[in-house]
Design a protein around this motif. Structure first.
Motif, mmCIF file in Angstrom:
data_model
loop_
_atom_site.group_PDB
_atom_site.id
_atom_site.type_symbol
_atom_site.label_atom_id
_atom_site.label_comp_id
_atom_site.label_asym_id
_atom_site.label_seq_id
_atom_site.Cartn_x
_atom_site.Cartn_y
_atom_site.Cartn_z
ATOM 1 N N PRO A 337 0.829 -1.212 0.000
ATOM 2 C CA PRO A 337 0.000 0.000 0.000
ATOM 3 C C PRO A 337 0.865 1.264 0.000
ATOM 4 C CG PRO A 337 0.005 -1.052 2.169
ATOM 5 C CD PRO A 337 0.741 -1.968 1.253
ATOM 6 N N THR A 338 0.737 2.050 -1.028
ATOM 7 C CA THR A 338 1.511 3.297 -1.149
ATOM 8 C C THR A 338 0.844 4.186 -2.188
ATOM 9 O OG1 THR A 338 3.678 4.243 -1.720
ATOM 10 C CG2 THR A 338 3.015 2.236 -2.880
ATOM 11 N N LYS A 339 1.108 5.463 -2.117
ATOM 12 C CA LYS A 339 0.616 6.387 -3.132
ATOM 13 C C LYS A 339 1.676 6.616 -4.212
ATOM 14 C CE LYS A 339 -2.651 8.826 -0.151
ATOM 15 N NZ LYS A 339 -3.068 10.144 0.418
ATOM 16 N N LYS A 340 2.879 6.092 -3.963
ATOM 17 C CA LYS A 340 3.980 6.267 -4.916
ATOM 18 C C LYS A 340 4.283 4.927 -5.576
ATOM 19 C CE LYS A 340 5.889 10.040 -2.115
ATOM 20 N NZ LYS A 340 7.066 10.526 -1.372
ATOM 21 N N SER A 341 5.497 4.751 -6.012
ATOM 22 C CA SER A 341 5.908 3.503 -6.672
ATOM 23 C C SER A 341 6.044 2.384 -5.649
ATOM 24 C CB SER A 341 7.235 3.711 -7.402
ATOM 25 O OG SER A 341 8.255 4.078 -6.476
ATOM 26 N N CYS A 342 5.913 1.143 -6.133
ATOM 27 C CA CYS A 342 6.052 -0.004 -5.232
ATOM 28 C C CYS A 342 7.531 -0.294 -4.977
ATOM 29 C CB CYS A 342 5.362 -1.233 -5.822
ATOM 30 S SG CYS A 342 6.186 -1.913 -7.278
ATOM 31 N N PHE A 343 7.787 -1.165 -4.019
ATOM 32 C CA PHE A 343 9.171 -1.498 -3.653
ATOM 33 C C PHE A 343 9.909 -2.137 -4.831
ATOM 34 C CE2 PHE A 343 12.265 -4.639 -2.110
ATOM 35 C CZ PHE A 343 13.120 -3.820 -1.398
ATOM 36 N N ASN A 344 9.242 -3.033 -5.553
ATOM 37 C CA ASN A 344 9.901 -3.724 -6.665
ATOM 38 C C ASN A 344 10.337 -2.760 -7.769
ATOM 39 O OD1 ASN A 344 9.877 -6.228 -5.569
ATOM 40 N ND2 ASN A 344 8.333 -7.110 -6.944
ATOM 41 N N TYR A 345 9.622 -1.651 -7.942
ATOM 42 C CA TYR A 345 10.011 -0.655 -8.951
ATOM 43 C C TYR A 345 11.355 -0.048 -8.597
ATOM 44 C CZ TYR A 345 10.032 3.532 -11.853
ATOM 45 O OH TYR A 345 10.389 4.524 -12.744
ATOM 46 N N ASN A 346 11.571 0.161 -7.298
ATOM 47 C CA ASN A 346 12.813 0.782 -6.838
ATOM 48 C C ASN A 346 14.027 -0.117 -7.041
ATOM 49 O OD1 ASN A 346 11.306 3.023 -6.002
ATOM 50 N ND2 ASN A 346 10.897 2.082 -3.991
ATOM 51 N N ILE A 347 13.786 -1.429 -7.210
ATOM 52 C CA ILE A 347 14.918 -2.346 -7.448
ATOM 53 C C ILE A 347 14.831 -2.948 -8.854
ATOM 54 C CG2 ILE A 347 15.317 -2.878 -5.005
ATOM 55 C CD1 ILE A 347 13.727 -5.450 -5.385
ATOM 56 N N ASP A 348 14.103 -2.242 -9.734
ATOM 57 C CA ASP A 348 13.993 -2.603 -11.157
ATOM 58 C C ASP A 348 13.331 -3.952 -11.413
ATOM 59 O OD1 ASP A 348 15.228 -0.214 -11.926
ATOM 60 O OD2 ASP A 348 17.237 -1.096 -11.725
ATOM 61 N N LEU A 349 12.402 -4.364 -10.529
ATOM 62 C CA LEU A 349 11.659 -5.613 -10.753
ATOM 63 C C LEU A 349 10.220 -5.350 -11.160
ATOM 64 C CD1 LEU A 349 12.952 -7.869 -7.810
ATOM 65 C CD2 LEU A 349 13.594 -7.957 -10.228
ATOM 66 N N CYS A 350 9.811 -4.110 -11.203
ATOM 67 C CA CYS A 350 8.468 -3.722 -11.665
ATOM 68 C C CYS A 350 8.643 -2.745 -12.818
ATOM 69 C CB CYS A 350 7.689 -3.074 -10.514
ATOM 70 S SG CYS A 350 6.130 -2.300 -11.026
ATOM 71 N N GLN A 351 7.814 -2.880 -13.847
ATOM 72 C CA GLN A 351 7.966 -2.051 -15.049
ATOM 73 C C GLN A 351 7.257 -0.705 -14.938
ATOM 74 O OE1 GLN A 351 7.455 -4.155 -18.796
ATOM 75 N NE2 GLN A 351 7.890 -6.125 -17.781
ATOM 76 N N GLY A 352 6.712 -0.400 -13.747
ATOM 77 C CA GLY A 352 6.211 0.948 -13.503
ATOM 78 C C GLY A 352 4.728 1.158 -13.684
ATOM 79 N N ALA A 353 3.930 0.083 -13.645
ATOM 80 C CA ALA A 353 2.479 0.266 -13.733
ATOM 81 C C ALA A 353 1.962 1.047 -12.533
ATOM 82 C CB ALA A 353 1.782 -1.100 -13.802
ATOM 83 N N CYS A 354 2.656 0.954 -11.412
ATOM 84 C CA CYS A 354 2.226 1.643 -10.193
ATOM 85 C C CYS A 354 2.253 3.167 -10.342
ATOM 86 C CB CYS A 354 3.093 1.208 -9.008
ATOM 87 S SG CYS A 354 4.852 1.088 -9.391
#
Length: 454
Positions: A337-354
């Motif tokens: 739960p966050t209003k910003k990017s998820c944790f995986n985005y910060n370590i390049d494991l999420c492609q940024g849908a968040c």
């Protein structure tokens, strides 16, 4: 115990026929434990049309034993058994007539597979053994010979037992067999059970089912019931008269049968298991940006879930796994739960849908792949799993996303021909518990064979 038989006769006037061939298979409800097959010298002429039908002629029977020479063996193999035959009234009458000629009063309880089939497999064009076997995909060799017809009747009866969801055949047998009217010997009951997967039924002295369970090892599970010292177990032990069981081979079949039959029969000691098997479900919704979100929530019968879970923790474990398998966003599946990017985005494991960096269509395609894999909504398919023996397989039929039932088959013809498949299948309820059991089992068993139907 059952004595499944078929008799060929000379033909002729009523009660003047003689036996030309007899085949008896002693069947314990699961396997053949004894058999007797013999030609018989009828000491009378065989009608020409019978010779043409069976191929048995007087020359073949000249050196065959006469009925009085095999009578003792017939008495022994059918002792304490229910006689089962296709058109039992005919076979039983012929046997009693032969024994009457010897001055012996032969008496057994009978079951007719014609009548059972009419009740358990309604709507067939014909209930003759040959045509019924063909419609069920049961192979028949040596038609109109005692052994060939008796073997086909064994296979038919085995199928009828699995279709008898009310268990009236088994309960009737328990009332007949005298050993079940005595004070039960729990140790002896345990010793007669198999170390195999299946559903078991604990009966009282009247044959009524008082508890239903499933196990990968029936003997071990019943041993636990009969050695447990809890108040409930002691009550169960006092009322238990015998245990019957149904080998399933497949744990999935056992789970589905247990769930269905507890709801239908409502055994005295199964009160807790009459409730639903799952508490949580996975749902999807589309947000304002067009992204498909996933959400774990308490199961709600008014909403259609993607899949269901026994508890919240198993649902969360599932989501953590699919985030990796389908490269999904932790935020959009409700794990971060966050209003910003998820944790995986910060370590390049999420492609940024968040943060709308990845286009919603590309992201949604992976979510839809996940939904398709874990939901059989609107699908036509057969789930293939283990059978009760090495040659057999179990089949769970789903049509247009609806669970239709389950059955067993030996030949591919029985599942590739949809009409035969529907006949082989025992119809079952398409309730939420059944859907949960099937989806959970498919999730846990990645190597399960699934055939998509056209």
């Amino acid at each position: 115990m059952y004595a499944i038989l078929d008799i060929e006769t000379t033909g002729g006037k009523y009660n003047e026929e003689g036996i030309t061939e007899i085949a008896i298979y002693k069947f314990d409800g699961h396997k053949v434990v004894d058999q007797f097959i013999s030609l018989v010298n009828p000491e009378r002429e065989i009608q020409p049309f019978v010779v043409n039908l069976t191929g048995i002629n007087s020359n073949m029977l000249r050196t065959a034993p006469k009925f009085y020479e095999i009578a003792k063996r017939i008495v022994e193999i059918t002792d304490d058994c229910i006689l089962v035959a296709h058109n039992a009234q005919f076979d039983y009458r012929i046997l009693r007539t032969e024994f009457k000629r010897l001055g012996f009063g032969f008496k057994r309880k009978t079951l007719c597979t014609v009548e059972l089939a009419k009740k358990l497999i309604p709507g067939q064009d014909s209930y003759s053994l040959g045509k019924l076997a063909r419609s069920l995909g049961i192979p028949v060799s040596d038609r109109h010979r005692a052994n060939g017809d008796a073997v086909a009747t064994v296979k038919l009866f085995k199928m009828l037992l699995s279709k008898d969801l009310e268990k009236f055949i088994v309960q009737d047998a328990i009332r007949v067999e005298p050993k079940y009217q005595m004070e039960p010997n729990l140790k002896q009951i345990i010793n007669e059970l198999p170390n195999e997967t299946g559903v078991y039924y604990i009966h009282n002295e009247n044959g009524d089912v008082i508890y239903i369970g499933k196990s990968k090892n029936i003997k071990s599970r019943i041993s636990q019931h009969f050695t447990n010292t809890s108040p409930k177990s002691k009550k169960l032990q006092r009322q238990a008269s015998t245990v019957t069981y149904e080998k399933t081979g497949s744990e999935l079949v056992a789970l589905l049968k247990e769930s269905e039959e507890i709801k239908r029969i409502k055994p005295l000691f199964n009160r807790a298991l009459r409730r639903s098997l799952f508490t949580h479900a996975l749902y999807s919704f589309q947000d304002d940006q067009g992204y498909i979100n996933l959400k774990i929530d308490k199961a709600d019968g008014r909403k259609k879930p993607i899949t269901t879970f026994s508890n919240r923790q198993s649902a969360k474990s599932f989501l953590f796994k699919v985030v990796d398998d389908f490269n999904l966003c932790q935020k959009l599946v409700g794990l971060y739960p966050t209003k910003k990017s998820c944790f995986n985005y910060n370590i390049d494991l999420c492609q940024g849908a968040c943060i709308q960096e990845e286009h919603y269509e590309a992201y949604n395609s992976r979510v839809l792949a996940l939904i398709s894999k874990n939901s059989y909504d609107k699908q036509n398919m057969v789930v293939i799993d283990r059978g009760r023996d090495i040659e057999e397989r179990s089949a769970i039929l789903i049509e247009n996303g609806i669970f239709k039932g389950l059955g067993y088959f030996d030949l591919n013809y029985q599942i590739t021909n949809i009409e035969v498949l529907r006949t082989v299948i025992t119809p079952m309820q398409n309730n939420r518990d059944a859907q949960h059991i099937i989806q959970s089992y498919i999730r846990r068993n990645k190597k399960l064979k699934i055939i998509q139907l056209n």
